[in-house]
Design a protein around this motif. Structure first.
Motif, PDB file in Angstrom:
ATOM      1  N   MET A  11      79.232  13.760 -52.703  1.00 37.17           N
ATOM      2  CA  MET A  11      78.349  13.235 -53.743  1.00 37.17           C
ATOM      3  C   MET A  11      77.620  14.352 -54.477  1.00 37.17           C
ATOM      4  O   MET A  11      77.745  15.528 -54.143  1.00 37.17           O
ATOM      5  N   GLY A  12      76.850  13.956 -55.488  1.00 38.66           N
ATOM      6  CA  GLY A  12      76.063  14.917 -56.252  1.00 38.66           C
ATOM      7  C   GLY A  12      76.926  15.883 -57.028  1.00 38.66           C
ATOM      8  O   GLY A  12      76.541  17.041 -57.241  1.00 38.66           O
ATOM      9  N   GLU A  13      78.099  15.430 -57.468  1.00 33.80           N
ATOM     10  CA  GLU A  13      79.046  16.338 -58.115  1.00 33.80           C
ATOM     11  C   GLU A  13      79.008  16.276 -59.646  1.00 33.80           C
ATOM     12  O   GLU A  13      79.868  16.833 -60.313  1.00 33.80           O
ATOM     13  N   SER A  14      77.988  15.615 -60.190  1.00 34.43           N
ATOM     14  CA  SER A  14      77.782  15.675 -61.637  1.00 34.43           C
ATOM     15  C   SER A  14      77.216  17.057 -61.974  1.00 34.43           C
ATOM     16  O   SER A  14      76.695  17.769 -61.121  1.00 34.43           O
ATOM     17  N   PHE A  15      77.312  17.432 -63.259  1.00 32.62           N
ATOM     18  CA  PHE A  15      76.835  18.748 -63.672  1.00 32.62           C
ATOM     19  C   PHE A  15      76.359  18.663 -65.113  1.00 32.62           C
ATOM     20  O   PHE A  15      77.149  18.409 -66.024  1.00 32.62           O
ATOM     21  N   LEU A  27      76.556   4.707 -51.880  1.00 39.03           N
ATOM     22  CA  LEU A  27      75.608   4.933 -50.785  1.00 39.03           C
ATOM     23  C   LEU A  27      75.328   3.665 -49.982  1.00 39.03           C
ATOM     24  O   LEU A  27      74.828   3.740 -48.859  1.00 39.03           O
ATOM     25  N   ASN A  28      75.662   2.510 -50.536  1.00 38.52           N
ATOM     26  CA  ASN A  28      75.477   1.256 -49.807  1.00 38.52           C
ATOM     27  C   ASN A  28      76.503   1.068 -48.691  1.00 38.52           C
ATOM     28  O   ASN A  28      76.331   0.205 -47.827  1.00 38.52           O
ATOM     29  N   PHE A  29      77.575   1.863 -48.720  1.00 39.28           N
ATOM     30  CA  PHE A  29      78.678   1.633 -47.779  1.00 39.28           C
ATOM     31  C   PHE A  29      78.964   2.813 -46.859  1.00 39.28           C
ATOM     32  O   PHE A  29      79.823   2.705 -45.985  1.00 39.28           O
ATOM     33  N   ALA A  54      69.843   9.182 -51.169  1.00 37.00           N
ATOM     34  CA  ALA A  54      70.360   9.119 -49.800  1.00 37.00           C
ATOM     35  C   ALA A  54      69.248   8.812 -48.809  1.00 37.00           C
ATOM     36  O   ALA A  54      69.412   7.996 -47.895  1.00 37.00           O
ATOM     37  N   LEU A  55      68.103   9.448 -48.991  1.00 29.86           N
ATOM     38  CA  LEU A  55      66.971   9.188 -48.094  1.00 29.86           C
ATOM     39  C   LEU A  55      66.484   7.753 -48.227  1.00 29.86           C
ATOM     40  O   LEU A  55      66.151   7.110 -47.227  1.00 29.86           O
ATOM     41  N   ASP A  56      66.450   7.245 -49.452  1.00 31.79           N
ATOM     42  CA  ASP A  56      66.005   5.869 -49.678  1.00 31.79           C
ATOM     43  C   ASP A  56      66.895   4.857 -48.965  1.00 31.79           C
ATOM     44  O   ASP A  56      66.441   3.771 -48.591  1.00 31.79           O
ATOM     45  N   LYS A  57      68.174   5.212 -48.763  1.00 28.78           N
ATOM     46  CA  LYS A  57      69.114   4.288 -48.123  1.00 28.78           C
ATOM     47  C   LYS A  57      69.435   4.685 -46.685  1.00 28.78           C
ATOM     48  O   LYS A  57      70.381   4.166 -46.086  1.00 28.78           O
ATOM     49  N   ASN A  58      68.636   5.618 -46.133  1.00 32.92           N
ATOM     50  CA  ASN A  58      68.785   6.041 -44.744  1.00 32.92           C
ATOM     51  C   ASN A  58      70.181   6.567 -44.429  1.00 32.92           C
ATOM     52  O   ASN A  58      70.753   6.303 -43.372  1.00 32.92           O
ATOM     53  N   VAL A  59      70.743   7.305 -45.368  1.00 30.88           N
ATOM     54  CA  VAL A  59      72.061   7.916 -45.203  1.00 30.88           C
ATOM     55  C   VAL A  59      71.868   9.373 -44.793  1.00 30.88           C
ATOM     56  O   VAL A  59      71.040  10.083 -45.360  1.00 30.88           O
ATOM     57  N   GLY A  60      72.613   9.818 -43.781  1.00 25.91           N
ATOM     58  CA  GLY A  60      72.524  11.199 -43.325  1.00 25.91           C
ATOM     59  C   GLY A  60      72.927  12.169 -44.421  1.00 25.91           C
ATOM     60  O   GLY A  60      73.927  11.949 -45.113  1.00 25.91           O
ATOM     61  N   ILE A  61      72.175  13.246 -44.572  1.00 27.97           N
ATOM     62  CA  ILE A  61      72.407  14.196 -45.658  1.00 27.97           C
ATOM     63  C   ILE A  61      73.059  15.467 -45.139  1.00 27.97           C
ATOM     64  O   ILE A  61      72.616  16.061 -44.157  1.00 27.97           O
ATOM     65  N   VAL A 100      65.821  18.696 -49.662  1.00 23.48           N
ATOM     66  CA  VAL A 100      65.654  17.720 -48.578  1.00 23.48           C
ATOM     67  C   VAL A 100      64.244  17.814 -47.995  1.00 23.48           C
ATOM     68  O   VAL A 100      63.566  16.805 -47.793  1.00 23.48           O
ATOM     69  N   GLN A 101      63.796  19.031 -47.745  1.00 17.81           N
ATOM     70  CA  GLN A 101      62.456  19.237 -47.189  1.00 17.81           C
ATOM     71  C   GLN A 101      61.387  18.758 -48.171  1.00 17.81           C
ATOM     72  O   GLN A 101      60.395  18.136 -47.776  1.00 17.81           O
ATOM     73  N   ALA A 102      61.598  19.041 -49.458  1.00 16.00           N
ATOM     74  CA  ALA A 102      60.615  18.640 -50.473  1.00 16.00           C
ATOM     75  C   ALA A 102      60.468  17.125 -50.563  1.00 16.00           C
ATOM     76  O   ALA A 102      59.405  16.608 -50.920  1.00 16.00           O
ATOM     77  N   GLU A 103      61.530  16.405 -50.217  1.00 17.89           N
ATOM     78  CA  GLU A 103      61.506  14.943 -50.271  1.00 17.89           C
ATOM     79  C   GLU A 103      61.120  14.330 -48.918  1.00 17.89           C
ATOM     80  O   GLU A 103      61.172  13.117 -48.748  1.00 17.89           O
TER      81      GLU A 103
END
Length: 256
Positions: A11-15, A27-29, A54-61, A100-103
């Motif tokens: 993920m996060g592959e936009s630029f 992220l829902n799945f 990802a944090l909002d949906k409790n997905v491991g980062i 990640v730490q900042a969030e």
């Protein structure tokens, strides 16, 4: 017998102005997200937004470090030294870890991207450099690697927890490696075939190669690709199929 598996997605592959994937919906799945760190894809704003989702949906980062090749999307081999592999891994993990730490979150894992991942799968020295970089940043991080690969071996050798990864939409060779994308039949485009392959990998620890022979592997985390035209539909189908097959989808850090 109970079966557990992690479901991860790049993920996060936009630029900049270029948008890729449907991260918010996928992220829902999934239970783990591999977030691009700016070398093969991604940028600071995209990293921040993806981490927050990802944090909002409790997905491991996880950090998803790749080769410094935006034009080739990190999928072209480069003749880098082990020291360069170490440096680019440390640099990119550090960048994502900052967001990640900042969030208010915590990094779960590291998964190399594209050509770096495939090169490390077969090159023990390169793998050891990547594993050392991960360990020195945080020995509690989980290192993802192709099942049976040198990267998994290097992670175990240095003292990291590892997650053996299999691919839902890729074909395999007799040595357990993925068929290169440059070759015919590298991708599995039929959804039913992909789902059948995944369930067999998890339950039987085997996959049928393009040479029509079985090879053994370990399936602890399954990769799906978020940039395909039907990525969202496939993610939903895979999630449902795994559940119907009695396989629990769970964050990798909860059972490794």
């Amino acid at each position: 017998m109970s079966y557990k598996v992690d479901l991860n997605c790049d993920m996060g592959e936009s630029f900049g102005a270029y948008q890729m994937g449907n991260d918010a919906e996928i992220l829902n799945f999934v239970t783990s997200a591999n977030i691009a760190c700016g070398f093969h894809a991604g940028d600071p704003a995209t990293m921040r937004k993806t981490v927050k989702m990802a944090l909002d949906k409790n997905v491991g980062i996880g950090a998803h470090p790749g080769l410094q090749d935006l034009v080739g999307f990190g999928r072209r081999n480069m003749a880098i030294s082990p020291q360069e592999a170490y440096d680019l891994t440390v640099y990119q993990i550090g960048a994502l870890s900052g967001f990640v730490q900042a969030e208010g979150g915590r990094l779960q894992h590291v998964k190399a991207h594209g050509a770096l991942y495939n090169m490390a799968a077969k090159n023990a020295v390169l793998s050891e450099a990547i594993a050392e970089a991960v360990y020195k940043i945080d020995p509690e991080l989980i290192l993802f690697g192709l099942s049976g690969s040198e990267l998994v071996k290097a992670g175990e050798k240095v003292g990291l927890r590892t997650a053996s990864e299999v691919f839902s939409d890729r074909t395999y060779q007799l040595d357990g490696s993925l068929t290169p994308r440059t070759e015919a039949n590298a991708l599995i485009t039929d959804t039913d075939s992909a789902l059948e392959q995944v369930i067999r990998m998890v339950k039987e620890n085997k996959v049928k190669t393009l040479q029509n022979q079985d090879v053994e592997l370990k399936a602890e985390t399954i990769c799906i690709h978020g940039d395909g035209v039907a990525a969202l539909e496939f993610a939903e189908s895979l999630s449902k199929s795994l559940s119907h097959a009695g396989i629990t989808i769970q964050k990798v850090e909860e059972f490794i």
